[in-house]
Motif scaffolding. Structure first.
Motif, PDB file in Angstrom:
ATOM      1  N   ASP A   1       1.029  -1.213   0.116  1.00  0.00           N
ATOM      2  CA  ASP A   1      -0.256   0.169  -0.187  1.00  0.00           C
ATOM      3  C   ASP A   1       0.785   1.270   0.044  1.00  0.00           C
ATOM      4  OD1 ASP A   1       0.965  -0.039   2.606  1.00  0.00           O
ATOM      5  OD2 ASP A   1      -0.859   0.743   3.518  1.00  0.00           O
ATOM      6  N   ASP A   2       2.156   1.067  -0.163  1.00  0.00           N
ATOM      7  CA  ASP A   2       2.860   2.391  -0.176  1.00  0.00           C
ATOM      8  C   ASP A   2       4.124   1.962  -1.424  1.00  0.00           C
ATOM      9  OD1 ASP A   2       5.888   3.370   0.860  1.00  0.00           O
ATOM     10  OD2 ASP A   2       4.110   4.677   1.398  1.00  0.00           O
ATOM     11  N   PRO A   3       4.272   3.097  -1.998  1.00  0.00           N
ATOM     12  CA  PRO A   3       5.291   2.757  -3.047  1.00  0.00           C
ATOM     13  C   PRO A   3       6.873   2.468  -2.769  1.00  0.00           C
ATOM     14  CG  PRO A   3       4.171   4.870  -3.752  1.00  0.00           C
ATOM     15  CD  PRO A   3       3.983   4.302  -2.450  1.00  0.00           C
ATOM     16  N   GLU A   4       7.243   3.175  -1.639  1.00  0.00           N
ATOM     17  CA  GLU A   4       8.634   3.077  -1.136  1.00  0.00           C
ATOM     18  C   GLU A   4       8.659   1.452  -0.433  1.00  0.00           C
ATOM     19  OE1 GLU A   4      11.657   5.189   1.769  1.00  0.00           O
ATOM     20  OE2 GLU A   4       9.908   6.398   0.886  1.00  0.00           O
ATOM     21  N   LEU A   5       7.586   1.000   0.181  1.00  0.00           N
ATOM     22  CA  LEU A   5       7.598  -0.363   0.847  1.00  0.00           C
ATOM     23  C   LEU A   5       7.525  -1.180  -0.462  1.00  0.00           C
ATOM     24  CD1 LEU A   5       7.094  -1.811   3.218  1.00  0.00           C
ATOM     25  CD2 LEU A   5       4.626  -1.512   3.127  1.00  0.00           C
ATOM     26  N   ASN A   6       6.959  -0.928  -1.524  1.00  0.00           N
ATOM     27  CA  ASN A   6       6.943  -2.015  -2.713  1.00  0.00           C
ATOM     28  C   ASN A   6       8.473  -2.350  -3.192  1.00  0.00           C
ATOM     29  OD1 ASN A   6       5.081  -1.788  -5.833  1.00  0.00           O
ATOM     30  ND2 ASN A   6       4.728  -2.940  -4.314  1.00  0.00           N
ATOM     31  N   GLU A   7       9.191  -1.031  -3.245  1.00  0.00           N
ATOM     32  CA  GLU A   7      10.763  -1.086  -3.812  1.00  0.00           C
ATOM     33  C   GLU A   7      11.483  -1.683  -2.853  1.00  0.00           C
ATOM     34  OE1 GLU A   7      13.993   1.852  -5.224  1.00  0.00           O
ATOM     35  OE2 GLU A   7      11.950   2.664  -5.226  1.00  0.00           O
ATOM     36  N   GLN A   8      11.043  -1.512  -1.412  1.00  0.00           N
ATOM     37  CA  GLN A   8      11.858  -2.147  -0.436  1.00  0.00           C
ATOM     38  C   GLN A   8      11.643  -3.634  -0.369  1.00  0.00           C
ATOM     39  OE1 GLN A   8      10.700  -1.472   3.841  1.00  0.00           O
ATOM     40  NE2 GLN A   8      12.651  -0.849   4.118  1.00  0.00           N
ATOM     41  N   SER A   9      10.564  -3.962  -0.679  1.00  0.00           N
ATOM     42  CA  SER A   9      10.076  -5.469  -0.600  1.00  0.00           C
ATOM     43  C   SER A   9      10.842  -6.141  -1.930  1.00  0.00           C
ATOM     44  CB  SER A   9       8.480  -5.601  -0.689  1.00  0.00           C
ATOM     45  OG  SER A   9       7.834  -5.298   0.295  1.00  0.00           O
ATOM     46  N   MET A  10      10.788  -5.563  -2.938  1.00  0.00           N
ATOM     47  CA  MET A  10      11.560  -5.939  -3.987  1.00  0.00           C
ATOM     48  C   MET A  10      12.936  -6.434  -3.852  1.00  0.00           C
ATOM     49  SD  MET A  10      11.809  -4.926  -8.068  1.00  0.00           S
ATOM     50  CE  MET A  10      13.376  -4.079  -7.758  1.00  0.00           C
ATOM     51  N   HIS A  11      13.688  -5.298  -3.063  1.00  0.00           N
ATOM     52  CA  HIS A  11      15.185  -5.426  -2.883  1.00  0.00           C
ATOM     53  C   HIS A  11      15.156  -6.503  -1.974  1.00  0.00           C
ATOM     54  CE1 HIS A  11      16.054  -2.175  -5.344  1.00  0.00           C
ATOM     55  NE2 HIS A  11      15.639  -1.289  -4.421  1.00  0.00           N
ATOM     56  N   LYS A  12      14.428  -6.644  -0.930  1.00  0.00           N
ATOM     57  CA  LYS A  12      14.498  -7.844   0.027  1.00  0.00           C
ATOM     58  C   LYS A  12      14.706  -9.154  -0.671  1.00  0.00           C
ATOM     59  CE  LYS A  12      13.061  -5.482   4.346  1.00  0.00           C
ATOM     60  NZ  LYS A  12      12.169  -5.784   5.507  1.00  0.00           N
ATOM     61  N   VAL A  13      13.492  -9.190  -1.661  1.00  0.00           N
ATOM     62  CA  VAL A  13      13.123 -10.395  -2.329  1.00  0.00           C
ATOM     63  C   VAL A  13      14.594 -10.929  -3.152  1.00  0.00           C
ATOM     64  CG1 VAL A  13      11.615 -11.702  -3.898  1.00  0.00           C
ATOM     65  CG2 VAL A  13      10.598 -10.578  -2.131  1.00  0.00           C
ATOM     66  N   GLU A  14      14.741  -9.835  -3.751  1.00  0.00           N
ATOM     67  CA  GLU A  14      15.942  -9.986  -4.538  1.00  0.00           C
ATOM     68  C   GLU A  14      17.190 -10.358  -3.878  1.00  0.00           C
ATOM     69  OE1 GLU A  14      17.889  -7.323  -8.369  1.00  0.00           O
ATOM     70  OE2 GLU A  14      17.725  -6.529  -6.487  1.00  0.00           O
ATOM     71  N   ARG A  15      17.211  -9.967  -2.741  1.00  0.00           N
ATOM     72  CA  ARG A  15      18.578 -10.332  -1.789  1.00  0.00           C
ATOM     73  C   ARG A  15      18.246 -12.031  -1.311  1.00  0.00           C
ATOM     74  NH1 ARG A  15      18.171  -7.642   3.784  1.00  0.00           N
ATOM     75  NH2 ARG A  15      16.612  -9.207   4.005  1.00  0.00           N
ATOM     76  N   GLU A  16      17.415 -12.096  -0.947  1.00  0.00           N
ATOM     77  CA  GLU A  16      16.918 -13.397  -0.347  1.00  0.00           C
ATOM     78  C   GLU A  16      16.989 -14.653  -1.484  1.00  0.00           C
ATOM     79  OE1 GLU A  16      16.749 -14.249   2.610  1.00  0.00           O
ATOM     80  OE2 GLU A  16      17.125 -12.068   3.287  1.00  0.00           O
ATOM     81  N   THR A  17      16.782 -14.273  -2.827  1.00  0.00           N
ATOM     82  CA  THR A  17      16.618 -15.243  -3.718  1.00  0.00           C
ATOM     83  C   THR A  17      17.810 -15.007  -4.890  1.00  0.00           C
ATOM     84  OG1 THR A  17      15.434 -13.858  -5.289  1.00  0.00           O
ATOM     85  CG2 THR A  17      14.183 -15.399  -3.970  1.00  0.00           C
ATOM     86  N   ARG A  18      18.830 -14.449  -4.285  1.00  0.00           N
ATOM     87  CA  ARG A  18      20.016 -14.122  -5.207  1.00  0.00           C
ATOM     88  C   ARG A  18      20.675 -15.538  -5.798  1.00  0.00           C
ATOM     89  NH1 ARG A  18      23.301  -9.686  -5.420  1.00  0.00           N
ATOM     90  NH2 ARG A  18      22.391  -8.751  -3.662  1.00  0.00           N
ATOM     91  N   PHE A  19      20.993 -15.342  -7.071  1.00  0.00           N
ATOM     92  CA  PHE A  19      21.662 -16.625  -7.836  1.00  0.00           C
ATOM     93  C   PHE A  19      20.519 -17.781  -8.056  1.00  0.00           C
ATOM     94  CE2 PHE A  19      25.235 -14.559  -5.415  1.00  0.00           C
ATOM     95  CZ  PHE A  19      25.538 -14.000  -6.646  1.00  0.00           C
ATOM     96  N   LYS A  20      19.443 -17.776  -7.545  1.00  0.00           N
ATOM     97  CA  LYS A  20      18.541 -18.845  -7.498  1.00  0.00           C
ATOM     98  C   LYS A  20      17.335 -18.748  -8.420  1.00  0.00           C
ATOM     99  CE  LYS A  20      19.463 -19.649  -2.593  1.00  0.00           C
ATOM    100  NZ  LYS A  20      18.966 -19.712  -1.254  1.00  0.00           N
ATOM    101  N   LEU A  21      17.071 -17.469  -8.889  1.00  0.00           N
ATOM    102  CA  LEU A  21      16.126 -17.214  -9.930  1.00  0.00           C
ATOM    103  C   LEU A  21      16.688 -16.474 -11.118  1.00  0.00           C
ATOM    104  CD1 LEU A  21      13.146 -15.791  -7.658  1.00  0.00           C
ATOM    105  CD2 LEU A  21      13.526 -18.126  -8.299  1.00  0.00           C
TER     106      LEU A  21
END
Length: 844
Positions: free
Chosen positions: A79-99
């Protein structure tokens, strides 16, 4: 470079549940078109984004129990643009090299235009982009598809593999009308929206710290609902959250003293900075730079704030004793998002999500913008000039500050396990409203302890190791006595715990560099022995054929005339190399990658699939996996015993990992007792001043509330000419020495009251443990635990005494003395009369 997080047991438990729910939801939608809504209740700090990232990875990549579903599609709604971007960066970090690269995409209202969503992608979308005025919801200017059309086509063509994730699901949950129409943008995905031509999402996952409103909302959705709640105490036990939130405020009926309290808050922040610097230097950790956040009032009449910002900075600099440098101070005001001049210092704007990574920033001014989309574990001190009406904003902010900077509890310094909030415009009643908001199900749901502390009226003392007793402190820690931890969860997979422990030993200099290799080689030997056994029995070829081949049954049915199958026939088909590779990946996952070593060591150039099939055979054998689990369990306990003292004294970071891995293997686990350099103890109403305590305040004193028996124990101890000092072994403190005793067929924790140190007459020390105890049914079980502990301590505990008052006389039983402890073999479980008689007999 950020690395993926290692999951805690409670996160693994939640992940497994969610994966199971998703499998059922996918099957139900494929079979019957049945929609499912899954709810994850994750307390603040539980790592819901980490769990959800792991779930996405499991679905897309597969695991030991599930095949990969590479064509699945995910939509992550915030529900927040900045939270949206923050979530994407976290998912990217957690799934690094796997996707695959470019798997993650933020849906842009400027350029996004697709007929349907692409397979294997994770899309991030925020509610603001779905308003009627947004470009995404309109055609024209080159846009051929509205976002609603894109989503609807995806539902129609790919609905069985479309997962819709709602972050902070409690927002936008105002009650729907009687017609069950959506009452917010978020609800359109739950109920569908005829105005937008949108069906409800096939599989929805709603996650939040407080899911009650979301749960109430989805009762009317017509979808199947499944839910999982993470136990807040498990989150707290993990060390991911600071132990305590301390709230300081002026006593009731006092005048406003904002700048004076800011000065006090600055002093607290400076002490935190020094504590972190000392700790990180000692433990060779990257330095943690604590942040002080200062929440100021809104402005009126063109003013940025009604709070005097110049005076704030001036007050901080006066207490700091120097001028602040450019870059050390930033602001996160919603407006203006430009550089400000405060007390002659250039103060730039920093986005809330960038504060934690901006290591130079040490002080942040803000109004309300930090309540969402912001995580800053190094924000440890907060000063708020807001009025008592703003308690909800303050509660939201504290929810962002309770994460621990190193993602673990700091054992060496208790002061680094809390966060401090200063509220100059609040009284006791107003502070309670903040606490209620922090603790309520509809609030942040923070499991940390929350403590009110009127300024100038401390109810707790901060104690440090006495200067003249530092050698005693070092001696006690070098003993590494056993202490027990009672765990709220247990990981039953001993192989995982064994490999974790073995890799820690191998990677810790001077411990056991070959530990992990030995384990891996042993697993490979077990596979080889099993395969040789199959060959000896003459069934190896048959077993391989069973893996490589399968039967396809073909039946016929006459259309519109019969409702049963007939003329069944079987075809024998061969698995492709691709199928074998996928099955091997599942088997190797169960073996914690030991299968890869086996394949490497047994590579067959003529038949590369041969060793992989053999690994599959081993993993499919229940008997083999049972033997492997037995080996893993026995070796885990052996390594645990062998490495405890070395790993526990190497560094706190290594000790923390050792403790974590060993806790995951047992419900009650033993660890090395190591005292921190700073502790906190309560002050009682009847304070007994003591200068011989191991830990004292800056004036060399400590204060205790002791009952008559307890005082008598210390007074008696001091009469010994060899007495050195004593320690109050505070019940339930993380650093306290804990024993375990058995009663009613359950294990219970036991914290003996006093640790007493004496000289041994030869330049060394002796350790006594004393437990004053009145008549009670737990006396005999505790006495037996004391005797067993003293015996296993192998001379490190000189005396382990239970004391009891008879009139004005104190009697003692020293269970470290075999001549006394052997009497306990005659005592029944709860026979305190026997113990009472033993007190009298021994002390005649």
């Amino acid at each position: 470079m950020a690395i993926a997080s290692e999951l805690f047991p409670f996160q693994i438990e939640a992940l497994d549940k969610l994966r199971s729910f998703c499998k059922k939801a996918k099957r139900d939608y494929e079979d019957d078109g049945e929609n499912t809504i899954i709810t994850l209740a994750a307390p603040t700090g539980a790592g819901k984004t980490i769990i959800m990232s792991a779930l996405i990875e499991k679905i897309l990549c597969g695991d030991e129990n599930n095949k990969s579903e590479r064509n699945s599609i995910f939509i992550w709604l915030s529900d927040d643009p900045e939270l949206n971007e923050q979530s994407m960066h976290k998912v990217e970090r957690e799934t690094r090299f796997k996707l695959p690269i470019n798997s993650l995409e933020i849906i842009s209202d400027e350029s996004f235009d697709k007929a349907e969503l692409e397979d294997g992608k994770i899309y991030f979308l925020n509610i603001q982009k779905l308003s009627k005025s947004s470009n995404l919801t309109k055609k024209g200017d080159g846009r051929e598809h509205t976002i609603w059309q894109t989503l609807q086509r995806t539902i129609e063509n790919k609905g069985h593999r479309l997962y819709f994730i709602i972050d902070e699901a409690h927002r936008g949950t105002s009650k729907v009308s009687e017609t069950k129409q959506a009452n917010s943008i978020m609800q359109k995905f739950i109920f569908g929206s005829s105005d937008d031509g949108l069906s409800k999402m096939p599989i929805v996952i709603g996650m939040s710290a407080t899911v009650d409103r979301f749960t109430e909302l989805i009762k009317d959705s017509g979808s199947t609902t499944r839910s999982w709640s993470i136990d807040a105490e498990k989150v707290k036990d993990s060390g991911l959250l600071k132990d305590e939130i301390e709230i300081s405020y002026p006593g009731d009926n006092q005048m406003q003293r904002g700048m004076a309290i800011l000065k006090y808050a600055t002093r607290e922040w400076m002490e935190k900075c020094q504590h972190w610097e000392d700790y990180c230097k000692k433990e060779h950790e990257p330095t943690v730079y604590p942040v002080m956040v200062i929440q100021v009032e809104n402005g009126t009449g063109g003013k940025i704030s009604e709070t005097n910002l110049d005076e704030c900075l001036k007050t901080v600099e006066e207490e700091l004793g120097r001028s602040l440098y450019e870059g050390e101070v930033a602001h996160s005001f919603g407006e203006p998002k430009t550089e400000l001049n405060i007390n002659g210092l250039k103060v730039p704007y920093v986005e809330p999500s960038r504060i934690d990574e901006s290591q130079k920033v040490r002080i942040v001014f803000f109004k309300e913008s930090l309540s969402t989309g912001w995580d800053c574990p190094r924000a440890e001190t907060m000063m708020s000039f807001r009025t008592a009406n703003d308690y909800t904003y303050i509660a939201q902010l504290m929810g962002r500050m309770v994460r621990t900077p190193l993602h673990r509890r700091i054992e060496g310094d208790e002061s680094l396990n809390n966060v401090h909030l200063f509220l100059p415009n609040y009284n006791s009643e107003n502070v309670q409203r903040v606490i209620d908001a922090l603790s309520s199900k509809e609030g942040e749901g923070i499991p940390s302890n929350i403590k009110k502390k009127p300024v100038g009226n401390p109810d707790e003392q901060e104690l440090h190791v006495a200067e003249d007793k530092k050698d005693v402190y070092e001696w006690l820690n070098n003993l590494q006595l056993k202490t027990y931890v009672f765990n709220r969860f247990k990981v039953n997979n001993y192989l995982t715990s064994l490999f974790n422990l073995a890799y820690l030993a191998a990677n810790t200099q001077g411990c056991d560099p070959d530990a992990a290799v030995r384990v891996s080689k042993q697993v490979c030997k077990m596979i080889s022995d099993y395969i040789e056994g199959l060959k000896t029995e003459g069934i190896y070829i048959d077993k391989v054929r069973d893996v490589k081949q399968f039967i396809l049954t073909e039946s016929k049915m006459e259309y519109l005339t019969e409702n049963k199958l007939k003329d069944a026939s079987n075809l024998v088909l061969e698995l492709t190399d691709y199928d074998i590779e996928r099955e091997f990946a599942r088997a190797d996952s169960r073996l914690k990658n030991a299968g890869l070593r086996y394949v490497r060591d047994n590579y067959d150039e003529e038949d590369p699939m041969k060793p992989k099939v053999e690994v599959i055979l081993f993993a499919q054998s229940e008997e083999c996996m049972a033997e492997l689990d037995k080996y893993a369990k026995n070796t885990f306990y052996q390594y645990k015993h062998d490495y405890r003292k070395y790993l526990s004294k190497y560094s706190e970071s290594v000790k923390s990992k050792y403790d974590k891995y060993t806790r995951e293997g047992e419900c009650v686990s033993d660890h090395s007792w190591m005292l921190p350099c700073t502790i906190y103890l309560p002050k009682g109403e009847e304070q007994w001043e003591e200068r011989n305590h191991l830990f004292v305040d800056s004036e060399g004193k400590a204060f205790f509330s002791l009952n008559g028996w307890e005082r008598d124990v210390i007074i008696e101890a001091k009469k010994d000419p060899n007495f050195v000092c004593w320690l109050r072994n505070q019940h339930m403190k993380h650093w306290a020495l804990c024993l375990t005793y058995s009663m009613s067929e359950k294990n219970h924790p036991f914290y003996p009251d006093f640790i007493i140190v004496r000289r041994d007459g030869q330049g060394g020390y002796l350790l006594d443990i004393v437990e004053p105890h009145k008549k009670d049914e737990d006396n005999v079980p505790k006495a037996k635990a004391m005797a067993k502990y003293a015996e296993e301590a192998d001379g490190d505990v000189e005396r382990f005494e239970m004391t009891r008052m008879y009139g004005d006389k104190m009697l003692r039983l020293d269970f470290a003395n075999p001549a006394i402890s052997h009497h306990l073999s005659d005592a029944t479980k709860y026979d305190d009369d026997y113990l009472d008689e033993l007190f009298r007999k021994i002390n005649q």
